[in-house]
Write a protein that holds these residues in place. Structure first.
Motif, mmCIF file in Angstrom:
data_model
loop_
_atom_site.group_PDB
_atom_site.id
_atom_site.type_symbol
_atom_site.label_atom_id
_atom_site.label_comp_id
_atom_site.label_asym_id
_atom_site.label_seq_id
_atom_site.Cartn_x
_atom_site.Cartn_y
_atom_site.Cartn_z
ATOM 1 N N MET A 240 0.800 -1.028 -0.016
ATOM 2 C CA MET A 240 -0.052 0.051 0.093
ATOM 3 C C MET A 240 0.839 1.334 0.057
ATOM 4 N N GLY A 241 0.384 2.116 -0.999
ATOM 5 C CA GLY A 241 1.263 3.562 -0.979
ATOM 6 C C GLY A 241 0.438 4.529 -0.692
ATOM 7 N N TRP A 242 1.102 5.736 -0.442
ATOM 8 C CA TRP A 242 0.246 7.105 -0.338
ATOM 9 C C TRP A 242 1.159 7.929 -1.443
ATOM 10 N N PHE A 243 0.310 8.875 -2.396
ATOM 11 C CA PHE A 243 0.983 9.516 -3.262
ATOM 12 C C PHE A 243 0.329 10.758 -3.057
ATOM 13 N N ARG A 244 0.643 12.082 -3.529
ATOM 14 C CA ARG A 244 0.069 13.354 -3.556
ATOM 15 C C ARG A 244 0.426 13.894 -4.771
ATOM 16 N N ARG A 245 -0.700 15.050 -5.128
ATOM 17 C CA ARG A 245 -0.269 15.757 -6.104
ATOM 18 C C ARG A 245 -0.752 17.279 -5.685
ATOM 19 N N ALA A 246 0.134 18.201 -5.791
ATOM 20 C CA ALA A 246 -0.065 19.578 -5.430
ATOM 21 C C ALA A 246 -0.834 20.477 -6.692
ATOM 22 N N PRO A 247 -1.284 21.468 -6.498
ATOM 23 C CA PRO A 247 -1.889 22.152 -7.844
ATOM 24 C C PRO A 247 -0.494 22.397 -8.674
ATOM 25 N N GLY A 248 -0.663 21.958 -9.814
ATOM 26 C CA GLY A 248 0.126 22.328 -10.915
ATOM 27 C C GLY A 248 1.349 21.619 -10.971
ATOM 28 N N LYS A 249 1.203 20.549 -10.143
ATOM 29 C CA LYS A 249 2.395 19.484 -10.140
ATOM 30 C C LYS A 249 2.114 18.205 -10.652
ATOM 31 N N ARG B 278 2.085 14.204 -10.046
ATOM 32 C CA ARG B 278 1.785 13.427 -8.716
ATOM 33 C C ARG B 278 3.152 12.888 -8.433
ATOM 34 N N GLU B 279 3.268 12.775 -6.911
ATOM 35 C CA GLU B 279 4.613 12.349 -6.228
ATOM 36 C C GLU B 279 4.461 11.190 -5.310
ATOM 37 N N PHE B 280 5.231 10.434 -5.290
ATOM 38 C CA PHE B 280 5.387 9.174 -4.442
ATOM 39 C C PHE B 280 5.598 9.848 -3.089
ATOM 40 N N VAL B 281 4.933 9.483 -1.851
ATOM 41 C CA VAL B 281 5.097 9.700 -0.578
ATOM 42 C C VAL B 281 5.910 8.953 0.055
ATOM 43 N N ALA B 282 5.033 7.542 0.349
ATOM 44 C CA ALA B 282 5.428 6.507 1.290
ATOM 45 C C ALA B 282 4.637 5.186 0.770
ATOM 46 N N THR B 283 5.479 3.996 1.053
ATOM 47 C CA THR B 283 4.746 2.774 0.838
ATOM 48 C C THR B 283 5.212 1.667 1.842
ATOM 49 N N VAL B 284 4.404 0.854 2.087
ATOM 50 C CA VAL B 284 4.589 -0.280 3.093
ATOM 51 C C VAL B 284 4.400 -1.648 2.564
ATOM 52 N N SER B 285 5.019 -2.679 2.816
ATOM 53 C CA SER B 285 4.819 -4.095 2.436
ATOM 54 C C SER B 285 3.863 -4.741 2.911
ATOM 55 N N TRP B 286 3.296 -5.901 2.366
ATOM 56 C CA TRP B 286 2.011 -6.445 2.768
ATOM 57 C C TRP B 286 2.131 -6.772 4.221
ATOM 58 N N SER B 287 3.487 -7.113 4.739
ATOM 59 C CA SER B 287 3.365 -7.462 6.161
ATOM 60 C C SER B 287 3.753 -6.234 7.198
ATOM 61 N N GLY B 288 3.930 -5.191 6.548
ATOM 62 C CA GLY B 288 4.318 -4.115 7.300
ATOM 63 C C GLY B 288 5.806 -4.011 7.691
ATOM 64 N N ALA B 289 6.576 -4.970 7.363
ATOM 65 C CA ALA B 289 8.098 -5.068 7.280
ATOM 66 C C ALA B 289 8.936 -3.952 6.839
ATOM 67 N N TYR B 290 8.366 -3.659 5.702
ATOM 68 C CA TYR B 290 9.261 -2.754 4.865
ATOM 69 C C TYR B 290 8.458 -1.416 4.527
ATOM 70 N N ALA B 291 9.265 -0.316 4.574
ATOM 71 C CA ALA B 291 8.232 0.900 4.094
ATOM 72 C C ALA B 291 9.590 1.834 3.517
ATOM 73 N N LEU C 236 8.651 -4.572 -2.101
ATOM 74 C CA LEU C 236 8.478 -2.996 -2.266
ATOM 75 C C LEU C 236 9.287 -2.694 -3.656
ATOM 76 N N GLU C 237 9.652 -3.628 -4.497
ATOM 77 C CA GLU C 237 10.286 -3.239 -5.641
ATOM 78 C C GLU C 237 9.600 -2.695 -6.676
ATOM 79 N N GLY C 238 9.982 -1.579 -6.997
ATOM 80 C CA GLY C 238 9.274 -0.618 -7.927
ATOM 81 C C GLY C 238 8.132 0.052 -7.317
ATOM 82 N N ALA C 239 8.060 0.245 -5.885
ATOM 83 C CA ALA C 239 6.786 0.654 -5.268
ATOM 84 C C ALA C 239 6.714 2.286 -5.276
ATOM 85 N N LYS C 240 7.828 2.753 -5.756
ATOM 86 C CA LYS C 240 7.915 4.390 -5.960
ATOM 87 C C LYS C 240 7.360 4.832 -7.173
#
Length: 128
Positions: free
Chosen positions: A34-43, A45-58, A106-110
């Motif tokens: 699961m990941g979070w992305f954000r988009r600011a006006p005029g910019k 979309r930007e990767f913010v954070a991601t976490v693996s299925w188990s929560g072990a990697y972020a 999380l390979e490629g998760a960004k």
């Protein structure tokens, strides 16, 4: 069908905190990173954070390291983004997303193209 419902956004002063939530349904939650992305006006979309299925990697983008924390509760099919010490430049629409391919390592998760499902977004506005 698959649904990701984002919530928790709002207006906060610089230095304040918010916790975003994303509730998933219609999928096997532990099959996905699961990941979070954000988009600011005029910019872009930007990767913010991601976490693996188990929560072990972020992983985090550099600008939020030490301020944001991603976590997940697999019993509740929910992923969270705790945002502390918010800055005006964090103002954006934040969306969660689910990635099947990046689930374990999380390979490629960004890369937004690795995500299969997206939430509708929740607005975060940080005033100076």
């Amino acid at each position: 069908q698959v649904q990701l419902v984002d919530s928790g956004g709002g207006l906060v002063q610089a230095g304040g905190s918010l916790r975003l939530s994303c509730a998933a349904s219609g999928l096997t939650f532990t099959d996905y990173a699961m990941g979070w992305f954000r988009r600011a006006p005029g910019k872009e979309r930007e990767f913010v954070a991601t976490v693996s299925w188990s929560g072990a990697y972020a992983h985090y983008t550099d600008s939020v390291k030490g301020r944001f924390t991603i976590s997940r509760d697999n019993r509740k099919n929910t992923v969270y983004l705790q945002m502390d010490n918010l800055r005006p430049e964090d103002t954006a629409n934040y969306s969660c997303a689910a990635s099947f391919s990046a689930a374990a390592t999380l390979e490629g998760a960004k890369d937004a193209n690795q995500y299969n499902y997206w939430g509708q977004g929740t607005q975060v506005t940080v005033s100076s």
